[in-house]
Design a protein around this motif. Sequence first.
Motif, PDB file in Angstrom:
ATOM      1  N   ALA A 112      61.756  55.129  15.421  1.00 15.10           N
ATOM      2  CA  ALA A 112      60.827  54.081  15.019  1.00 15.10           C
ATOM      3  C   ALA A 112      61.501  53.031  14.161  1.00 15.10           C
ATOM      4  CB  ALA A 112      59.660  54.700  14.261  1.00 15.10           C
ATOM      5  N   ALA A 113      62.652  53.366  13.603  1.00 13.70           N
ATOM      6  CA  ALA A 113      63.271  52.463  12.637  1.00 13.70           C
ATOM      7  C   ALA A 113      63.991  51.296  13.287  1.00 13.70           C
ATOM      8  CB  ALA A 113      64.234  53.234  11.746  1.00 13.70           C
ATOM      9  N   ILE A 114      64.279  51.379  14.567  1.00  7.88           N
ATOM     10  CA  ILE A 114      64.969  50.271  15.229  1.00  7.88           C
ATOM     11  C   ILE A 114      64.071  49.044  15.239  1.00  7.88           C
ATOM     12  CG2 ILE A 114      65.913  49.474  17.420  1.00  7.88           C
ATOM     13  CD1 ILE A 114      66.741  52.294  18.013  1.00  7.88           C
ATOM     14  N   THR A 115      64.655  47.896  14.934  1.00  8.39           N
ATOM     15  CA  THR A 115      63.862  46.672  14.837  1.00  8.39           C
ATOM     16  C   THR A 115      63.177  46.372  16.171  1.00  8.39           C
ATOM     17  OG1 THR A 115      65.622  45.884  13.441  1.00  8.39           O
ATOM     18  CG2 THR A 115      63.934  44.298  14.064  1.00  8.39           C
ATOM     19  N   VAL A 116      61.923  46.007  16.080  1.00  5.58           N
ATOM     20  CA  VAL A 116      61.170  45.733  17.297  1.00  5.58           C
ATOM     21  C   VAL A 116      61.757  44.523  18.004  1.00  5.58           C
ATOM     22  CG1 VAL A 116      58.909  45.164  18.213  1.00  5.58           C
ATOM     23  CG2 VAL A 116      59.115  46.676  16.243  1.00  5.58           C
ATOM     24  N   GLY A 117      61.986  44.602  19.309  1.00 11.59           N
ATOM     25  CA  GLY A 117      62.442  43.472  20.100  1.00 11.59           C
ATOM     26  C   GLY A 117      63.944  43.268  20.101  1.00 11.59           C
ATOM     27  N   SER A 118      64.698  44.066  19.339  1.00  8.85           N
ATOM     28  CA  SER A 118      66.148  43.901  19.321  1.00  8.85           C
ATOM     29  C   SER A 118      66.754  44.512  20.587  1.00  8.85           C
ATOM     30  CB  SER A 118      66.723  44.578  18.082  1.00  8.85           C
ATOM     31  OG  SER A 118      66.500  45.978  18.177  1.00  8.85           O
ATOM     32  N   ASP A 119      68.064  44.286  20.767  1.00  7.52           N
ATOM     33  CA  ASP A 119      68.722  44.845  21.951  1.00  7.52           C
ATOM     34  C   ASP A 119      68.624  46.362  21.960  1.00  7.52           C
ATOM     35  OD1 ASP A 119      69.320  42.416  22.826  1.00  7.52           O
ATOM     36  OD2 ASP A 119      71.404  42.380  22.089  1.00  7.52           O
ATOM     37  N   ALA A 120      68.875  46.925  20.791  1.00  5.77           N
ATOM     38  CA  ALA A 120      68.814  48.384  20.703  1.00  5.77           C
ATOM     39  C   ALA A 120      67.425  48.881  21.091  1.00  5.77           C
ATOM     40  CB  ALA A 120      69.163  48.834  19.289  1.00  5.77           C
ATOM     41  N   ASP A 121      66.428  48.096  20.703  1.00  5.22           N
ATOM     42  CA  ASP A 121      65.062  48.494  21.016  1.00  5.22           C
ATOM     43  C   ASP A 121      64.839  48.483  22.512  1.00  5.22           C
ATOM     44  OD1 ASP A 121      62.422  49.205  20.297  1.00  5.22           O
ATOM     45  OD2 ASP A 121      61.786  47.162  20.753  1.00  5.22           O
ATOM     46  N   ARG A 122      65.350  47.458  23.190  1.00  7.98           N
ATOM     47  CA  ARG A 122      65.158  47.380  24.642  1.00  7.98           C
ATOM     48  C   ARG A 122      65.891  48.535  25.338  1.00  7.98           C
ATOM     49  NH1 ARG A 122      66.710  41.790  24.854  1.00  7.98           N
ATOM     50  NH2 ARG A 122      65.366  41.331  23.086  1.00  7.98           N
ATOM     51  N   ARG A 123      67.100  48.820  24.842  1.00  6.99           N
ATOM     52  CA  ARG A 123      67.825  49.956  25.427  1.00  6.99           C
ATOM     53  C   ARG A 123      67.016  51.240  25.259  1.00  6.99           C
ATOM     54  NH1 ARG A 123      72.289  47.629  23.290  1.00  6.99           N
ATOM     55  NH2 ARG A 123      72.370  48.992  21.483  1.00  6.99           N
ATOM     56  N   GLN A 124      66.476  51.358  24.059  1.00 10.79           N
ATOM     57  CA  GLN A 124      65.696  52.570  23.778  1.00 10.79           C
ATOM     58  C   GLN A 124      64.481  52.668  24.704  1.00 10.79           C
ATOM     59  OE1 GLN A 124      64.629  54.190  19.788  1.00 10.79           O
ATOM     60  NE2 GLN A 124      62.817  52.963  20.052  1.00 10.79           N
ATOM     61  N   ALA A 125      63.850  51.491  24.945  1.00  7.34           N
ATOM     62  CA  ALA A 125      62.644  51.511  25.758  1.00  7.34           C
ATOM     63  C   ALA A 125      62.933  51.960  27.181  1.00  7.34           C
ATOM     64  CB  ALA A 125      62.003  50.122  25.765  1.00  7.34           C
ATOM     65  N   THR A 126      64.111  51.576  27.698  1.00  7.23           N
ATOM     66  CA  THR A 126      64.380  51.936  29.089  1.00  7.23           C
ATOM     67  C   THR A 126      64.938  53.353  29.216  1.00  7.23           C
ATOM     68  OG1 THR A 126      66.492  50.823  28.826  1.00  7.23           O
ATOM     69  CG2 THR A 126      64.744  49.607  29.943  1.00  7.23           C
ATOM     70  N   ARG A 127      65.728  53.777  28.267  1.00  8.41           N
ATOM     71  CA  ARG A 127      66.428  55.044  28.452  1.00  8.41           C
ATOM     72  C   ARG A 127      65.747  56.229  27.774  1.00  8.41           C
ATOM     73  NH1 ARG A 127      70.611  56.048  25.927  1.00  8.41           N
ATOM     74  NH2 ARG A 127      70.704  54.175  24.621  1.00  8.41           N
ATOM     75  N   SER A 128      65.361  55.997  26.555  1.00 12.54           N
ATOM     76  CA  SER A 128      65.147  57.160  25.696  1.00 12.54           C
ATOM     77  C   SER A 128      63.958  57.996  26.125  1.00 12.54           C
ATOM     78  CB  SER A 128      64.983  56.687  24.261  1.00 12.54           C
ATOM     79  OG  SER A 128      63.733  57.099  23.777  1.00 12.54           O
ATOM     80  N   GLN A 129      64.017  59.229  25.745  1.00 10.19           N
ATOM     81  CA  GLN A 129      63.031  60.212  26.148  1.00 10.19           C
ATOM     82  C   GLN A 129      61.797  60.183  25.263  1.00 10.19           C
ATOM     83  OE1 GLN A 129      63.237  62.669  28.598  1.00 10.19           O
ATOM     84  NE2 GLN A 129      64.912  61.444  29.395  1.00 10.19           N
ATOM     85  N   GLY A 130      61.879  59.472  24.174  1.00 10.44           N
ATOM     86  CA  GLY A 130      60.766  59.540  23.241  1.00 10.44           C
ATOM     87  C   GLY A 130      60.954  60.698  22.291  1.00 10.44           C
ATOM     88  N   ALA A 131      60.166  60.655  21.221  1.00  6.89           N
ATOM     89  CA  ALA A 131      60.354  61.654  20.175  1.00  6.89           C
ATOM     90  C   ALA A 131      59.888  63.027  20.633  1.00  6.89           C
ATOM     91  CB  ALA A 131      59.571  61.236  18.940  1.00  6.89           C
ATOM     92  N   THR A 132      60.574  64.059  20.193  1.00 11.02           N
ATOM     93  CA  THR A 132      60.093  65.414  20.437  1.00 11.02           C
ATOM     94  C   THR A 132      59.761  66.124  19.135  1.00 11.02           C
ATOM     95  OG1 THR A 132      62.409  66.027  20.586  1.00 11.02           O
ATOM     96  CG2 THR A 132      61.197  65.819  22.650  1.00 11.02           C
ATOM     97  N   GLU A 133      60.102  65.482  18.001  1.00  9.48           N
ATOM     98  CA  GLU A 133      59.740  66.096  16.718  1.00  9.48           C
ATOM     99  C   GLU A 133      58.228  66.125  16.529  1.00  9.48           C
ATOM    100  OE1 GLU A 133      61.519  63.489  17.173  1.00  9.48           O
ATOM    101  OE2 GLU A 133      63.387  63.478  16.037  1.00  9.48           O
ATOM    102  N   ILE A 134      57.536  65.332  17.334  1.00 10.23           N
ATOM    103  CA  ILE A 134      56.086  65.252  17.151  1.00 10.23           C
ATOM    104  C   ILE A 134      55.401  66.599  17.357  1.00 10.23           C
ATOM    105  CG2 ILE A 134      55.782  62.820  17.656  1.00 10.23           C
ATOM    106  CD1 ILE A 134      55.326  63.582  20.552  1.00 10.23           C
ATOM    107  N   TYR A 135      55.986  67.454  18.195  1.00  8.28           N
ATOM    108  CA  TYR A 135      55.282  68.720  18.470  1.00  8.28           C
ATOM    109  C   TYR A 135      55.259  69.621  17.239  1.00  8.28           C
ATOM    110  CZ  TYR A 135      55.573  66.914  23.155  1.00  8.28           C
ATOM    111  OH  TYR A 135      55.441  66.111  24.240  1.00  8.28           O
ATOM    112  N   PRO A 136      56.441  69.921  16.623  1.00  9.70           N
ATOM    113  CA  PRO A 136      56.343  70.715  15.390  1.00  9.70           C
ATOM    114  C   PRO A 136      55.525  70.026  14.307  1.00  9.70           C
ATOM    115  CG  PRO A 136      58.627  70.079  15.853  1.00  9.70           C
ATOM    116  CD  PRO A 136      57.831  69.739  17.049  1.00  9.70           C
ATOM    117  N   LEU A 137      55.609  68.679  14.228  1.00  5.94           N
ATOM    118  CA  LEU A 137      54.816  67.979  13.204  1.00  5.94           C
ATOM    119  C   LEU A 137      53.328  68.216  13.425  1.00  5.94           C
ATOM    120  CD1 LEU A 137      56.659  64.557  12.879  1.00  5.94           C
ATOM    121  CD2 LEU A 137      56.417  66.309  11.129  1.00  5.94           C
TER     122      LEU A 137
END
Lengths: 510, 510
Positions: A112-137
């Motif tokens: 969540a800390a990656i700046t919204v709309g930055s390059d890293a954010d776009r890379r994250q949007a296409t590749r990343s699996q999304g958070a999995t820490e949410i389940y134990p939380l």
Amino acid sequence: MQDLQLPPIDYGAIAPMLILFGVACLGVFFEAVLPRAARRSTQLVVALLGLVAAFVVVVIQSDTRILTAGGAVAIDGPTLFLQGAIILLGLMALLLVGDRSLEQGGAFVAQAAITVGSDADRRQATRSQGATEIYPLAVFAIAGMMLFVAANDLLTMFVALEVFSLPLYLLCALARRRRLLSQEAALKYFLLGAYASAFFLFGVALVYGFAGGVQFGTIHDAVRESTQSTILLYGGIALIAIGLLFKAAAAPFHVWTPDVYQGAPTPITGLMAACTKVAAFGALLRVLYVAFDGAAWDYTPVLGAIAVLTMLVGAVLAVTQTDIKRLLAYSSIANAGYLLVGVLALSKEGLASTMFYLVAYGFTVIAAFAVVTLVRDADGEATHLSRWAGLGRRSPLFAGLFTFILLAFAGIPLTSGFIAKFAVFGAALDSGEAWLVIFGVITSMLLAFPYLRVVVMMWLSEPGESTPTVSIPGGLTAAALMIGVVATLVLGVAPAPLLDLTTNAAEFVR
Amino acid sequence: MVGVSDFPFLSILTGAPLVGALVVAFLPRAKPELAKRVALIWSIAVAVLAAVMWVAYDAGGERFQFRESYTWIPAWDARFTFAVDGIALVMLLLIAVLVPLVILASWHDADSSKRSVPVYFALLLALESTMIGVFAAADVFLFYVFFEVMLVPMYFLIGSYGGQRRQYAAVKFFLYSLVGGLFMLAAVIGLWALGGKTFSWQELLSADFSTNTERWLFLGFFVAFAIKAPFFPFHTWLPDAGGAAPAGSAALLVGVLDKVGTFGILRYCLPLFPEASRWFAPYALAIALIGIIYAALLAVGQNDLKRLVSYTSIAHFGFIGIGIFAFTTQAGTGAVLYMVNHGLATGLLFLVVGMFVARRGSALVSDFGGAGKLVPLLAGVLFFAGLASLALPGTAPFVSEFLVLIGTFTVNKTVAVIATAGIILAAAYVLWMVQRTTQGTLNPALSTVDGMRRDMTIREKVVVAPLILLLLLLGFYPKPVTDVINPAVQATMQDVGKTDPAPAVQEASR
């Protein structure tokens, strides 16, 4: 040196909580050791299995009526009923949390800390699996809520409050879409929640000063016999009530609700609307019925005024909303008012009907948020009401289900909403609180209008250019939606078994 | 031996249309004819069953017959209890007769709309089910459930298939009814909590309330029924709803659904709250009288045929209200008979107006003019329906209006005299309407409309024939109906504690 006597603990009775805390810790461990690809499915399966196991143990324990862990935890009828309710509703919410068919990677962002709309954010949007820490939380939050409704002294209650609140603050901030809104909501929730916790803690201190103990049994005796200044008592009750009413979203402690409900990822909103409400009212019931029942004459008028204010604020402001999530938030505030009406009956019927209401409302509200996750366009969920115009033409099935849900909120017969309202109003009138019932009925009239407006939007308006499509739900969301709708119908048509269950469970141990 | 009266008539009569509605709703949308036929046959089967019940009913027997009772919510002592007295029985018959005719009359109503045709007929059947349920229920809770659920199919009939301003009309209808329903909900809860924790009508009959409580409870029920009926000043929703609803639905709305209000007053307000009924009677008579005159004056000024018919209904409901609150058997019998006859007469009037509107594409009186020259037969039927509606001797409404007036005259001359003025106004609005639409010089615009070249089709003749026949038959020989109504009305008047004034006969000197 004197030997410390460890209090005996009935591990069987607290097993459901132990299981869930264990599962949550296991989830953290998995997060550290498992390869990224295997995490999500493992986490989801383990969390669901843990909830099912905990539910089974709750059912097995259903006849237990004891105080354990040195009187810090009470396992009695209300505890077990509410724990069962929290587990079931949590299970439904977890199904929504786990769904990834609606959006690549799910509704949660990995970093969540990656700046919204930055390059890293776009890379994250296409590749990343999304958070999995949410389940134990989420499992930590659910386990904390279970301890919250079981706590039999004010310190345990405070610890439980923090245990379930902190994961929720985090979960609120993890929305993949509209991330700034989500983070703002989380910060707001955190800051106000911290204030509420501080109030609660201060209240605990005052009550300790009055009663010389924090256990509910001790407080109960002290309320009757203590010669201490009652200012300590009243101040303590007021501050503790503020802490609890904040979590319950009662006016005037409700201001966080619309923002947080709107900003949080929708599955988490469902979790908060259903489970947090059960936990908050479970704790409120125990505090008022077990510890402070001797002071009922003193706090009833004040809490009654809060109930009326809550109903009015929820109903009146719901009329002006243009966003479906905010509308549901104000509706949830109004429902907190109806629940308070049931609480203030201060009778066995009041306890039973409030517990029934919590379960009935929980199922319906999670189903409602499940539908909200389905109505999407290219930018994610389309929550503005104008976008829902003509939805009935685009997808009659989901519009039909949502209409049924709204009718349940409005309290039309043959839905659980009607039975639940009838139960709490009946209990309140029976205890001579006719004025609360009258306000309840009047606000129900007001509240019918916003619900009806949504129905009109969906069915009687023509679909516009911007009417979003309804995504075909994946198995998990569909399951949660169907469980919610079926429960709403069944509890409306044949409520007798659950009413009996709540009546049988409606006795605290002290 | 199992007699015919042990047959579960009422639960089957309530359930069958609902099953039919489900079947019809899931018929393929592409085959509208199939859905129409199934719906028609289904409703005829229901009518046959109702006819059998009529034969099996023993007019001189117990007050409530065909009693059935099944456990529902034991915790509240709410049961599925069905039973009918003479008043409910004739209303069930009226429903059973009207629904097939309405289905036949609405054959092409839904074709032109963009919405599903099967759903339209499914909604009509669902409406029939709830209407039967509301008259057949002998448990206050069950009655309330049907009373509220009845709104849902009617809402969608108006909102989805209605004419101009249908959204506005549907929402107004729903909100008005819901507000009334919630007033009643408060009263129902009060009745339950203070009346011995039961919903059984029979047991509540012997419940004792303090004077004040009884008046408040009466008011809760009465407001709901006065909105439903509708009585002045709660009537403003009806012209909108009646004007916007498709003609068939409007016939059911005014012909049957609104009778729930007057029926509810007879079944619930008078017997359960006799003292309050007597106390409120002068006020009720006053608003009924105002309704007669005021609505008749408004009807005279209407330019929209459907709104005009709606206003005439409000005036007629004033007569029914007078008949009820005069508290004599004659007037009461007249009022119930009026409920039946008004259903037939206004039902016919609405259906015929619907035929005119379907041809012309407009409901405005000024768009017609001299229509009798183009469609003489249809114009003749309109004339007959109008005459029946103004209670011409020889038609059924005359009998009931006369009974109401003489029954009232024996106890309250002023009221009877003022009400008689309503008859004159009725002649004015009916005859003027007939004259402006069908008589006089032919409106040149009218002859260019294709539809106006076709006189009544066979289907339309089949629709109106039974109604005309019944209106004449009951006009000359109302005994079969009055025999059934009379004992039930007498029992109701006993509950109120009113006896008819003894005829003033001078003792003959010997």
